[in-house]
Design a protein around this motif. Structure first.
Motif, PDB file in Angstrom:
ATOM      1  N   VAL A 291      43.080  44.395  53.101  1.00  0.00           N
ATOM      2  CA  VAL A 291      42.471  42.824  53.554  1.00  0.00           C
ATOM      3  C   VAL A 291      41.915  42.434  52.338  1.00  0.00           C
ATOM      4  O   VAL A 291      41.355  43.072  51.604  1.00  0.00           O
ATOM      5  CB  VAL A 291      40.830  43.744  54.330  1.00  0.00           C
ATOM      6  CG1 VAL A 291      40.335  42.228  54.727  1.00  0.00           C
ATOM      7  CG2 VAL A 291      41.470  44.420  55.696  1.00  0.00           C
ATOM      8  N   ALA A 292      41.945  40.730  52.745  1.00  0.00           N
ATOM      9  CA  ALA A 292      41.188  39.851  51.134  1.00  0.00           C
ATOM     10  C   ALA A 292      40.381  39.528  52.486  1.00  0.00           C
ATOM     11  O   ALA A 292      40.146  38.860  52.819  1.00  0.00           O
ATOM     12  CB  ALA A 292      43.197  39.658  51.181  1.00  0.00           C
TER      13      ALA A 292
ATOM     14  N   SER B  67      32.116  39.982  39.994  1.00  0.00           N
ATOM     15  CA  SER B  67      32.461  40.427  41.219  1.00  0.00           C
ATOM     16  C   SER B  67      33.131  42.034  40.610  1.00  0.00           C
ATOM     17  O   SER B  67      33.116  42.370  39.498  1.00  0.00           O
ATOM     18  CB  SER B  67      34.103  39.351  40.902  1.00  0.00           C
ATOM     19  OG  SER B  67      34.354  39.621  40.333  1.00  0.00           O
ATOM     20  N   VAL B  68      33.367  42.783  41.969  1.00  0.00           N
ATOM     21  CA  VAL B  68      34.190  43.950  41.553  1.00  0.00           C
ATOM     22  C   VAL B  68      35.273  43.364  42.251  1.00  0.00           C
ATOM     23  O   VAL B  68      35.963  43.526  43.590  1.00  0.00           O
ATOM     24  CB  VAL B  68      34.565  45.275  42.487  1.00  0.00           C
ATOM     25  CG1 VAL B  68      34.768  46.142  42.697  1.00  0.00           C
ATOM     26  CG2 VAL B  68      32.564  45.341  41.890  1.00  0.00           C
ATOM     27  N   PRO B  69      37.278  42.917  41.514  1.00  0.00           N
ATOM     28  CA  PRO B  69      38.142  42.194  41.799  1.00  0.00           C
ATOM     29  C   PRO B  69      39.270  43.453  42.924  1.00  0.00           C
ATOM     30  O   PRO B  69      38.558  42.786  44.310  1.00  0.00           O
ATOM     31  CB  PRO B  69      38.846  42.208  41.244  1.00  0.00           C
ATOM     32  CG  PRO B  69      38.462  42.101  39.680  1.00  0.00           C
ATOM     33  CD  PRO B  69      37.298  43.085  40.432  1.00  0.00           C
TER      34      PRO B  69
ATOM     35  N   VAL C 161      32.732  43.069  49.998  1.00  0.00           N
ATOM     36  CA  VAL C 161      33.698  41.809  50.825  1.00  0.00           C
ATOM     37  C   VAL C 161      32.872  41.294  51.532  1.00  0.00           C
ATOM     38  O   VAL C 161      32.838  40.156  50.946  1.00  0.00           O
ATOM     39  CB  VAL C 161      34.420  42.366  51.037  1.00  0.00           C
ATOM     40  CG1 VAL C 161      35.988  41.750  51.919  1.00  0.00           C
ATOM     41  CG2 VAL C 161      36.289  43.619  50.366  1.00  0.00           C
ATOM     42  N   GLY C 162      32.321  41.626  52.425  1.00  0.00           N
ATOM     43  CA  GLY C 162      31.318  40.868  53.261  1.00  0.00           C
ATOM     44  C   GLY C 162      30.476  39.668  52.509  1.00  0.00           C
ATOM     45  O   GLY C 162      30.174  38.466  53.473  1.00  0.00           O
TER      46      GLY C 162
ATOM     47  N   ALA D 128      37.608  41.020  46.082  1.00  0.00           N
ATOM     48  CA  ALA D 128      38.617  40.150  46.996  1.00  0.00           C
ATOM     49  C   ALA D 128      39.277  41.247  47.652  1.00  0.00           C
ATOM     50  O   ALA D 128      39.922  40.261  48.668  1.00  0.00           O
ATOM     51  CB  ALA D 128      40.182  39.159  45.717  1.00  0.00           C
ATOM     52  N   PHE D 129      39.647  42.431  47.486  1.00  0.00           N
ATOM     53  CA  PHE D 129      40.429  43.008  47.538  1.00  0.00           C
ATOM     54  C   PHE D 129      40.144  44.562  48.453  1.00  0.00           C
ATOM     55  O   PHE D 129      39.258  44.830  47.400  1.00  0.00           O
ATOM     56  CB  PHE D 129      41.769  43.643  47.488  1.00  0.00           C
ATOM     57  CG  PHE D 129      42.595  42.339  46.996  1.00  0.00           C
ATOM     58  CD1 PHE D 129      43.211  41.673  48.421  1.00  0.00           C
ATOM     59  CD2 PHE D 129      42.214  41.723  46.235  1.00  0.00           C
ATOM     60  CE1 PHE D 129      43.848  40.295  48.024  1.00  0.00           C
ATOM     61  CE2 PHE D 129      43.138  40.708  45.550  1.00  0.00           C
ATOM     62  CZ  PHE D 129      43.714  39.983  46.499  1.00  0.00           C
TER      63      PHE D 129
END
Length: 425
Positions: free
Chosen positions: A144-145, A179-181, A250-251, A256-257
């Protein structure tokens, strides 16, 4: 003493087992969805609908996902198993030994089940030639992205290859602060298992053959683990992230993924605080492949329903069999799975406009068309195998071992476990 017996004895000694006398309700249902705030109202609606239709009462018992296996074996020991239970598809082989487990083929007939349930969903409930479980909802584990993060990083298209995926992760790292990509699971054994399996399959490898032979010691496994170690070293993944952490990141548009089941949308609605307004950011996608044109990889996933006989032999008139049949009714299958952002298990519900016209569920099915079996979770010693695999993956990710050393050790330890379980290596 077997591993299962030890587990039950340990839990009993710790005072975990607290079960009351026989229930006053016509049947009892135990499930992890009833222990989740987001899913409990949906389960209540199922039970209310069943009682309205049949006049029969159901006692719901909520048990956390992580405690479900332990609780079931404790109840088996004390002969207080629930009449119906919700399980993960990967637990079926372990639960197949529980006393009184119903083979639905003998109650409803193979023809009825084949006409009612989607074939790949029905297959996940089969073990040793018996239909021990039926799908409550189904799907796969895929990627999911978060579109909002991709847009912030200047990414206009979803990555299709591993090379494109890594390039996008670097863009996110460099443009989205804190962020944690890629929110890969790097803690919690069962979460690490799924994420590592996905990449092993993606690189063309396997872990355990259907015969029980361990085959994780391969160039493909080494390439997969080396790829993940490189992501850690370049700060594209992070330590101490489990699946709940990944959903939160992510929420909150800090990743990102990530990999998840189709329930991802429901979780991200909650963690974003935006409910359905966040749906525009939730993008199911294919797991990036090594070479353009390769078949995309995903892993089987389902919530299954097992039952324990209320009569000998069990019949369709038994309260729990009536409940199980009701769970396959469109009234349930177009409600519960959809509310949980998952695919129904039945053919008719999948054809219903409520499901067929849901762009998210359609995209999920298109991007995860041929899910593969979880090659570790299906064995009776799956808990031990999962622990071994997760320990070795973590050791490599944290730089305690090289990928080569970790794979070699993983193979040797898993082979010893499978030998002990009776499978020649």
């Amino acid at each position: 003493m077997t591993k299962i017996t030890k587990l039950m004895a340990t839990a009993l000694a710790a005072g975990i087992f607290t079960v009351g006398a026989a229930q006053a309700a016509d049947l009892s249902w135990m499930g992890y969805s009833y222990a989740e705030d987001s899913a409990k109202p949906s389960v209540d609606r199922i039970i209310d609908g069943f009682t309205t239709k049949t006049g029969l009462t159901v006692e719901p018992i909520g048990t956390a996902f992580g405690d479900m296996q332990k609780t079931m074996f404790l109840r088996a020991r004390s002969k207080t198993l629930p009449n119906v239970a919700q399980i993960s598809e990967r637990w079926l082989p372990m639960f197949s030994t529980l006393p009184g487990l119903v083979d639905y083929n003998e109650v409803f007939g193979k023809d009825y089940l084949a006409q009612t349930y989607a074939p790949e969903a029905l297959a996940m409930g089969q073990f040793n030639g018996k239909q021990y479980a039926l799908p409550l909802m189904s799907g796969s584990i895929g990627m999911v992205a978060n579109q909002a993060v991709l847009t912030q990083a200047g990414i206009t298209e979803l990555p299709k290859t591993v090379e494109e995926f890594k390039a996008d992760l670097i863009k996110v790292r460099d443009t989205v602060p804190n962020s944690v990509p890629y929110a890969m699971a790097t803690k919690n054994n069962s979460d690490i298992l799924v994420d590592f399996l996905m990449w092993v399959y993606n690189f063309g490898g396997h872990v355990i053959e259907p015969s029980g032979k361990v085959v994780v010691d391969s160039d493909a496994s080494r390439q997969a683990l080396t790829f993940l170690v490189d992501l850690m070293n370049e700060r594209l993944i992070a330590p101490e992230i489990g699946r709940p952490d990944a959903r939160r990141l992510v929420g909150q548009s800090a990743a990102a993924f990530y990999l998840d089941a189709p329930q991802s949308r429901a979780f991200l609605r909650s963690f974003s605080g935006q409910d359905k307004a966040f749906d525009v950011n939730v993008k199911p996608m294919q797991v990036p492949v090594v070479h353009e044109g390769d078949e995309a990889v995903s892993i089987q996933w389902a919530h299954l329903i097992i039952s324990f006989a209320q009569s000998n032999p069990p019949t369709e008139k038994d309260p729990n069999m009536q409940f199980v049949k009701y769970l396959g009714d469109d009234a349930v299958q177009t409600q519960f799975p959809v509310e949980q952002s998952a695919l129904p298990g039945t053919i008719s519900a999948r054809a219903n406009p409520v499901v067929a016209d849901d762009a998210y569920l359609t995209a999920w099915a298109q991007n995860n068309a041929h899910p593969q079996v979880n090659e570790v979770g299906t064995w009776n010693n799956g808990g031990e195998l999962t622990e071994i695999l997760a320990e070795e993956v973590q050791a490599a990710l944290l730089g305690q071992k090289t990928p080569d050393e970790a794979i070699t050790s993983m193979s040797q330890r898993m082979a010893a476990s499978m030998t002990k379980a009776g499978f020649a290596q």
